[in-house]
Scaffold this active site. Structure first.
Site, PDB file in Angstrom:
ATOM      1  N   GLU A 207       3.210 -13.972  -3.748  1.00  0.00           N
ATOM      2  CA  GLU A 207       3.162 -14.241  -5.265  1.00  0.00           C
ATOM      3  C   GLU A 207       4.289 -13.810  -5.761  1.00  0.00           C
ATOM      4  O   GLU A 207       4.355 -12.459  -5.987  1.00  0.00           O
ATOM      5  CB  GLU A 207       1.329 -13.347  -5.793  1.00  0.00           C
TER       6      GLU A 207
ATOM      7  N   LYS B 258      -2.140 -20.463 -10.932  1.00  0.00           N
ATOM      8  CA  LYS B 258      -3.305 -19.599 -10.888  1.00  0.00           C
ATOM      9  C   LYS B 258      -4.622 -19.847 -11.519  1.00  0.00           C
ATOM     10  O   LYS B 258      -4.355 -19.665 -12.872  1.00  0.00           O
ATOM     11  CB  LYS B 258      -2.796 -18.485 -10.939  1.00  0.00           C
TER      12      LYS B 258
ATOM     13  N   TYR C 228     -10.509  -6.881 -13.029  1.00  0.00           N
ATOM     14  CA  TYR C 228     -11.028  -5.507 -12.754  1.00  0.00           C
ATOM     15  C   TYR C 228      -9.803  -4.583 -11.173  1.00  0.00           C
ATOM     16  O   TYR C 228      -9.101  -4.922 -11.674  1.00  0.00           O
ATOM     17  CB  TYR C 228     -12.078  -6.247 -11.527  1.00  0.00           C
TER      18      TYR C 228
ATOM     19  N   CYS D 157      -3.895 -16.173  -4.499  1.00  0.00           N
ATOM     20  CA  CYS D 157      -4.058 -15.136  -4.019  1.00  0.00           C
ATOM     21  C   CYS D 157      -6.015 -14.812  -4.568  1.00  0.00           C
ATOM     22  O   CYS D 157      -6.117 -15.554  -3.822  1.00  0.00           O
ATOM     23  CB  CYS D 157      -3.652 -13.804  -4.851  1.00  0.00           C
TER      24      CYS D 157
ATOM     25  N   GLY E 152       5.760  22.751  -3.974  1.00  0.00           N
ATOM     26  CA  GLY E 152       5.660  23.855  -3.807  1.00  0.00           C
ATOM     27  C   GLY E 152       4.323  23.774  -2.603  1.00  0.00           C
ATOM     28  O   GLY E 152       3.714  23.304  -1.962  1.00  0.00           O
ATOM     29  N   LEU E 153       5.304  24.947  -1.562  1.00  0.00           N
ATOM     30  CA  LEU E 153       4.411  25.194  -0.241  1.00  0.00           C
ATOM     31  C   LEU E 153       3.661  26.105   0.053  1.00  0.00           C
ATOM     32  O   LEU E 153       4.537  27.664  -0.155  1.00  0.00           O
ATOM     33  CB  LEU E 153       5.585  25.333   1.179  1.00  0.00           C
TER      34      LEU E 153
ATOM     35  N   ASP F 246      -3.295  21.599   2.281  1.00  0.00           N
ATOM     36  CA  ASP F 246      -2.168  20.209   0.797  1.00  0.00           C
ATOM     37  C   ASP F 246      -0.794  20.091   1.401  1.00  0.00           C
ATOM     38  O   ASP F 246      -0.363  19.033   1.012  1.00  0.00           O
ATOM     39  CB  ASP F 246      -3.176  19.942  -0.125  1.00  0.00           C
ATOM     40  N   SER F 247      -0.255  21.228   1.056  1.00  0.00           N
ATOM     41  CA  SER F 247       1.010  20.897   0.781  1.00  0.00           C
ATOM     42  C   SER F 247       1.599  20.565   2.038  1.00  0.00           C
ATOM     43  O   SER F 247       2.837  20.868   2.129  1.00  0.00           O
ATOM     44  CB  SER F 247       1.871  22.267  -0.198  1.00  0.00           C
TER      45      SER F 247
ATOM     46  N   THR G 224       0.917  17.515  -5.006  1.00  0.00           N
ATOM     47  CA  THR G 224      -0.287  17.793  -3.333  1.00  0.00           C
ATOM     48  C   THR G 224      -1.580  18.058  -4.043  1.00  0.00           C
ATOM     49  O   THR G 224      -2.373  18.326  -2.770  1.00  0.00           O
ATOM     50  CB  THR G 224       0.483  19.200  -3.165  1.00  0.00           C
TER      51      THR G 224
END
Length: 545
Positions: free
Chosen positions: A41, A112, A118, A148, A296-297, A302-303, A403
């Site tokens: 598409e 289509k 939505y 689709c 940033g670590l 997360d990081s 992060t």
């Protein structure tokens, strides 16, 4: 008839590159003996180009691309998605079209019918819905061609009144072809299979479902185009998150793959999320013209996960992790961060923020006279870190990765203009409990995320002995409530009826609603679930919940 399916990673608005890819693929399919090659598409221009569809220059470029492609459709036909001007009064400017091109020109333009509006979709903003239905005949084969959402009438019957396949089947087709741009979410592949099978079971026709691949900032397409026989058996699946080109012979409604079919073994959900996030990072940088990332670590999970994903997507030599220890940072967090640097091979810098935050405290002391330390000082630390990261980003041309995870984003557990800064939210659609799953998955072939990072209690380390659980419910409970409220869109009453404590549910929902202004200013996030923050969940900034 030999039919080729082409999954190509398009770059929205990059007509030169996209057209070259399409023509190269058509020529390759022709050399391989294909009679027809099918693209997804809106391959012309790219799905979804949003308000670029409103620019005449963009649409002119689409038409020019179609003309170039048509020249190569000699001794081979192609089906390809494109925006097409309506040329009708009292209608929207465009159709979302599937073009059938043969003998050097567009022979048919199929439009289509069902235009989704939505979640992340907003097709009614740009396109006029189809109201006529016509199959295509080619080399003795009658094709029911849909786009689709046109196949999703049976699954979403409550929101549509028309059923394109029900109309097309009246013309006795031999084959269904659906060209799609269906975004990835972790459970969507099975739903797609069910939707296609519903039609096959109803009409006893083989089906080709051709999906796009590639990431466009927040939206990720996973490919996995599918071929079914008339008994609804899955004959083959194209590659996940990769470009692919495969061939099939169709004889009397019977399909034979002309290469070894893919063994249909679904990977785990976390494996697919991992693939999606890596592609999302890689395409964001490649399609934006960037090469290097900074983040940033902290030594937290997360990081660490974002750093590992970035290294996989971009190469560790293109990832700079900056350690920004404060007076509250623990020695083990610094060690965990350095262990990850060593495991990934990425670049790193250490920039302590103690002196800078002390300067802020001194300068602001007269203004804060008579008030004790509170969240203000915690946020200053986060904002100092963001200033340093952005300074390095500006100086060296790195792009800052955010992060924050989905749990934090949901309840506002983050500092605006601090740890919420960044150009792309890598795990902003990944709940905290799922982040741990990702960390363990990243360690499947050896330790990348340090064990201590995974096992220690999560903490922002912005005050002495701080733990996330001081401010939030345990993540297993929080994420369960958030999943029901955000992703499944349950009411508070329904969540409480499902066994959750009333006070907890009301508190979580209040936090979600109060943090709307923060999410409004957050970076775009890579969508991997059925309901992500951003374009898929648009809420008023000021409303009583």
């Amino acid at each position: 008839m030999v039919i080729a399916i082409a999954q190509i990673n398009y770059h929205i608005g990059n007509f030169q590159e996209n057209t070259h890819k399409i023509i190269t693929t058509i020529d390759q399919a022709k050399e391989a003996g294909a009679d027809l090659v099918v693209f997804p598409e809106i391959s012309i221009g790219g799905y979804l180009a949003k308000d670029m569809f409103r620019y005449a220059t963009f649409l002119d470029a689409c038409e020019d691309s179609i003309a170039q492609i048509a020249v190569h459709c000699q001794q081979i036909a192609c089906i390809i998605g494109a925006p097409v001007r309506t040329k009708r009064n009292h209608a929207k400017q465009l159709y979302n079209a599937a073009l059938f091109i043969a003998e050097g020109q567009v022979q048919h333009s199929i439009h289509k019918t069902l235009l989704p509006d939505y979640d992340v979709f907003d097709e009614y903003r740009y396109f006029e819905p189809n109201d006529t239905f016509q199959c295509i005949s080619y080399k003795g084969i009658t094709i029911a061609l849909t786009i689709c959402e046109d196949l999703w009438r049976s699954d979403l019957s409550s929101i549509y009144t028309k059923d394109p396949m029900r109309e097309l089947v009246k013309q006795d087709p031999d084959l269904m072809i659906n060209i799609a741009a269906s975004p990835f979410s972790e459970d969507h592949f099975r739903t797609r299979q069910a939707v296609v099978r519903n039609h096959i079971n109803a009409y006893k026709l083989p089906a080709f479902y051709v999906n796009t691949i590639g990431a466009h900032a927040d939206i990720i397409f996973d490919g996995r185009s599918m071929v079914f026989d008339r008994e609804a058996t899955l004959v083959d699946v194209l590659a996940a998150f990769q470009e692919d080109l495969r061939y099939y012979r169709l004889v009397h409604k019977s399909i034979t793959p002309l290469q070894e079919p893919t063994a249909v073994t679904e990977l785990s959900s976390i494996a697919r999320v991992h693939q999606a996030l890596v592609l999302g990072i890689r395409d964001f940088f490649a399609k934006s013209g960037f090469k290097k990332a900074i983040l940033g670590l902290s030594g937290g999970i997360d990081s660490a996960v974002v750093a590992a994903l970035a290294c996989e997507a971009l190469g560790p030599e293109n990832v700079l992790c900056v350690l920004l220890p404060s007076v509250y940072s623990t020695e083990h967090s610094l060690k965990d961060a350095l262990d990850l640097v060593q495991a990934t091979g990425c670049l790193h810098e250490i920039v302590p923020i103690k002196t800078i935050t002390e300067t802020f405290d001194t300068v602001l002391a007269p203004v804060f006279k008579g008030k004790g330390m509170d969240i203000t000082e915690e946020n200053i630390q986060a904002r100092v870190r963001a200033v340093i990261l952005m300074a390095i980003s500006n100086k060296h041309g790195y792009i800052l990765l955010n992060t924050s995870n989905k749990s934090e984003a949901a309840v506002g557990y983050g500092t605006l203009y601090g740890d919420m800064a960044g150009a792309l939210g890598v795990i902003g659609d990944v709940f905290k409990t799922k982040v741990y799953e990702l960390a363990n998955y990243l360690n499947r072939n050896g330790e990348i995320i340090p064990k201590n990072t995974i096992t220690k209690a999560p903490s922002a380390e912005l005050r002495p002995d701080q733990k996330d659980s001081d401010s939030l419910p345990e993540y297993a409970i929080l994420d369960a409530v958030l999943h029901r409220y955000v992703e499944l869109e349950w009411s508070a009453a329904a969540i409480i009826a499902d066994g959750f404590e009333e006070a907890l549910v009301k508190r979580v929902i209040k936090l979600v609603s109060s943090a709307e202004f923060k999410r409004y200013q957050a970076p775009p996030i890579l969508r991997v679930t059925r309901k992500a923050f951003g374009s898929g969940r648009v809420m008023p900034l000021v409303a009583k919940h």
